[in-house]
Motif scaffolding. Sequence first.
Motif, short mmCIF file in Angstrom:
data_model
loop_
_atom_site.label_atom_id
_atom_site.label_comp_id
_atom_site.label_asym_id
_atom_site.label_seq_id
_atom_site.Cartn_x
_atom_site.Cartn_y
_atom_site.Cartn_z
N GLN A 60 -1.56 -20.08 6.77
CA GLN A 60 -2.25 -18.85 6.09
C GLN A 60 -3.30 -18.34 6.77
OE1 GLN A 60 -4.29 -21.14 2.85
NE2 GLN A 60 -2.41 -21.08 1.58
N VAL A 61 -3.54 -16.89 6.63
CA VAL A 61 -4.68 -16.41 7.41
C VAL A 61 -5.49 -15.66 6.29
CG1 VAL A 61 -3.15 -15.53 9.21
CG2 VAL A 61 -3.32 -14.09 7.30
N GLU A 62 -6.95 -15.37 6.65
CA GLU A 62 -7.76 -14.51 5.68
C GLU A 62 -7.36 -13.10 5.81
OE1 GLU A 62 -11.67 -15.57 6.23
OE2 GLU A 62 -11.44 -17.71 6.34
N VAL A 63 -7.37 -12.43 4.60
CA VAL A 63 -7.23 -11.16 4.43
C VAL A 63 -8.22 -10.37 3.69
CG1 VAL A 63 -4.51 -11.03 4.71
CG2 VAL A 63 -5.53 -11.13 2.65
N ASP A 64 -8.53 -9.08 3.88
CA ASP A 64 -9.40 -8.42 3.24
C ASP A 64 -8.72 -7.96 1.77
OD1 ASP A 64 -10.93 -5.79 2.21
OD2 ASP A 64 -12.03 -6.27 4.15
N ASP A 65 -9.79 -8.00 0.74
CA ASP A 65 -9.04 -7.66 -0.44
C ASP A 65 -8.61 -6.32 -0.47
OD1 ASP A 65 -9.54 -10.36 -1.44
OD2 ASP A 65 -11.46 -9.53 -2.35
N ALA A 66 -9.05 -5.35 0.44
CA ALA A 66 -8.68 -4.00 0.23
C ALA A 66 -7.21 -3.96 1.01
CB ALA A 66 -9.68 -3.20 0.99
N GLU A 67 -6.74 -4.86 1.79
CA GLU A 67 -5.54 -4.64 2.66
C GLU A 67 -4.37 -4.71 1.45
OE1 GLU A 67 -2.95 -7.18 5.85
OE2 GLU A 67 -5.00 -7.41 5.69
N GLN A 68 -3.41 -3.87 1.81
CA GLN A 68 -2.36 -3.53 0.98
C GLN A 68 -0.87 -3.71 1.85
OE1 GLN A 68 -2.57 -2.88 -2.19
NE2 GLN A 68 -4.69 -3.03 -2.14
N PRO A 69 -0.08 -4.21 1.19
CA PRO A 69 1.32 -4.40 1.89
C PRO A 69 1.70 -3.12 2.34
CG PRO A 69 1.36 -5.74 -0.14
CD PRO A 69 0.07 -4.95 -0.07
N SER A 70 2.60 -3.17 3.41
CA SER A 70 3.02 -1.75 3.79
C SER A 70 4.01 -1.32 2.79
CB SER A 70 3.71 -1.80 5.27
OG SER A 70 4.69 -3.03 5.22
N ASP A 71 5.04 -1.93 2.10
CA ASP A 71 5.92 -1.69 1.14
C ASP A 71 5.50 -1.70 -0.07
OD1 ASP A 71 8.37 -1.53 -0.20
OD2 ASP A 71 9.53 -2.27 1.38
N PRO A 72 5.52 -0.47 -0.73
CA PRO A 72 5.02 -0.53 -2.24
C PRO A 72 5.96 -1.47 -3.14
CG PRO A 72 6.59 1.34 -1.83
CD PRO A 72 6.31 0.86 -0.43
N GLU A 73 7.10 -1.93 -2.68
CA GLU A 73 7.63 -2.86 -3.53
C GLU A 73 7.32 -4.35 -3.40
OE1 GLU A 73 9.76 -2.47 -6.15
OE2 GLU A 73 9.08 -0.73 -6.06
N GLU A 74 6.17 -4.37 -2.63
CA GLU A 74 5.69 -5.74 -2.08
C GLU A 74 4.16 -5.99 -2.79
OE1 GLU A 74 5.88 -6.54 2.29
OE2 GLU A 74 8.17 -6.31 2.03
N PHE A 75 4.06 -7.25 -2.84
CA PHE A 75 2.56 -7.48 -3.23
C PHE A 75 2.02 -8.82 -3.18
CE2 PHE A 75 3.15 -4.19 -6.85
CZ PHE A 75 4.37 -4.23 -6.76
N PHE A 76 0.83 -9.03 -2.54
CA PHE A 76 0.05 -10.04 -2.11
C PHE A 76 -0.01 -10.95 -3.48
CE2 PHE A 76 -2.06 -7.66 1.42
CZ PHE A 76 -0.81 -8.28 2.41
N ASP A 77 -0.11 -12.22 -3.47
CA ASP A 77 -0.47 -13.06 -4.81
C ASP A 77 -1.57 -12.65 -5.34
OD1 ASP A 77 2.05 -14.14 -3.68
OD2 ASP A 77 1.10 -16.31 -3.56
N HIS A 78 -2.58 -12.51 -4.68
CA HIS A 78 -4.17 -12.21 -5.54
C HIS A 78 -4.09 -10.83 -6.31
CE1 HIS A 78 -4.68 -9.93 -1.40
NE2 HIS A 78 -5.25 -9.19 -2.28
N GLN A 79 -2.99 -9.98 -5.99
CA GLN A 79 -2.92 -8.69 -6.86
C GLN A 79 -2.22 -9.04 -8.08
OE1 GLN A 79 -0.93 -6.53 -3.39
NE2 GLN A 79 -2.23 -5.00 -3.86
N LEU A 80 -1.46 -10.09 -7.96
CA LEU A 80 -0.52 -10.29 -9.19
C LEU A 80 -1.49 -11.29 -10.19
CD1 LEU A 80 2.80 -10.91 -7.66
CD2 LEU A 80 1.86 -8.71 -8.76
N THR A 81 -2.07 -12.19 -9.85
CA THR A 81 -2.92 -13.13 -10.56
C THR A 81 -3.61 -12.60 -11.41
OG1 THR A 81 -2.58 -14.90 -8.66
CG2 THR A 81 -4.25 -15.13 -10.53
N GLY A 82 -3.72 -12.70 -12.75
CA GLY A 82 -4.51 -12.43 -13.71
C GLY A 82 -3.95 -11.06 -14.51
N LEU A 83 -2.76 -10.51 -13.84
CA LEU A 83 -2.43 -9.31 -14.57
C LEU A 83 -1.75 -9.58 -15.97
CD1 LEU A 83 -0.38 -7.36 -11.75
CD2 LEU A 83 -2.96 -7.14 -12.50
N ARG A 84 -1.87 -8.80 -16.88
CA ARG A 84 -1.13 -8.92 -18.13
C ARG A 84 0.30 -8.86 -18.01
NH1 ARG A 84 -0.34 -5.32 -22.72
NH2 ARG A 84 -1.06 -3.76 -21.44
N VAL A 85 0.85 -9.62 -18.80
CA VAL A 85 2.43 -9.73 -18.70
C VAL A 85 2.95 -9.19 -20.19
CG1 VAL A 85 4.55 -11.05 -18.57
CG2 VAL A 85 2.50 -11.47 -17.22
#
Length: 206
Positions: free
Chosen positions: A110-135
């Motif tokens: 693992q590496v540490e990433v800034d919360d503001a960092e975004q994947p280059s592909d719009p169809e990709e997501f970091f785990d922390h972006q998804l955790t807590g989202l309403r389903v």
Amino acid sequence: MLTVGRIVRAHGVRGEVTVHVRTDVPDERFGPGSVLNVTASARTASSGRPRTSSGSSPVRSAGRDIPAGQRLPSSLTVNRIRWHQGRLLVVFDGITDRTAAESLRGAELQVEVDDAEQPSDPEEFFDHQLTGLRVVTTEGDDVGEVAEVIHGAAQDMLAVRLPDGSQALVPFVSAIVPDIDVDAGRVVIDPPAGLLDLHLSGESER
């Protein structure tokens, strides 16, 4: 934290390991001198993945049990890398023979990433972006919220916390998860008939 790879096995006798890559920029993440955090647990890691397809118990990590009590280093420093038949081979500082390399098998990197960092592909997501989202379903019915993203050897799964506190595992593929709107805080799923009921009944029987 962002998971960028998993050590699969030792390669050869001079300390090289084969790494299953979980990043679109492996040459950057695994550049010589890069310091990677090490964990035995695949379930606690964060990773950017496209929508494609200390107790006495062992920790399950992507197809291999890491025995409780096995000591892993807290971090590893990349010495050098090379590609072999499409696979990333890595040598870490201080890992000089096959025995040392084999002791790392199954570890998540693992590496540490800034919360503001975004994947280059719009169809990709970091785990922390998804955790807590309403389903919600495609019909607009509330299902629960994303508790975590589980990375398996075959495919990734969304662990969805249901209103009764149990969890359902939803395959993280575009056919079942057709829409994710991070800004709106919503994940839309189109589960096959019985998928959620199956996991609900499985939880209730435990």
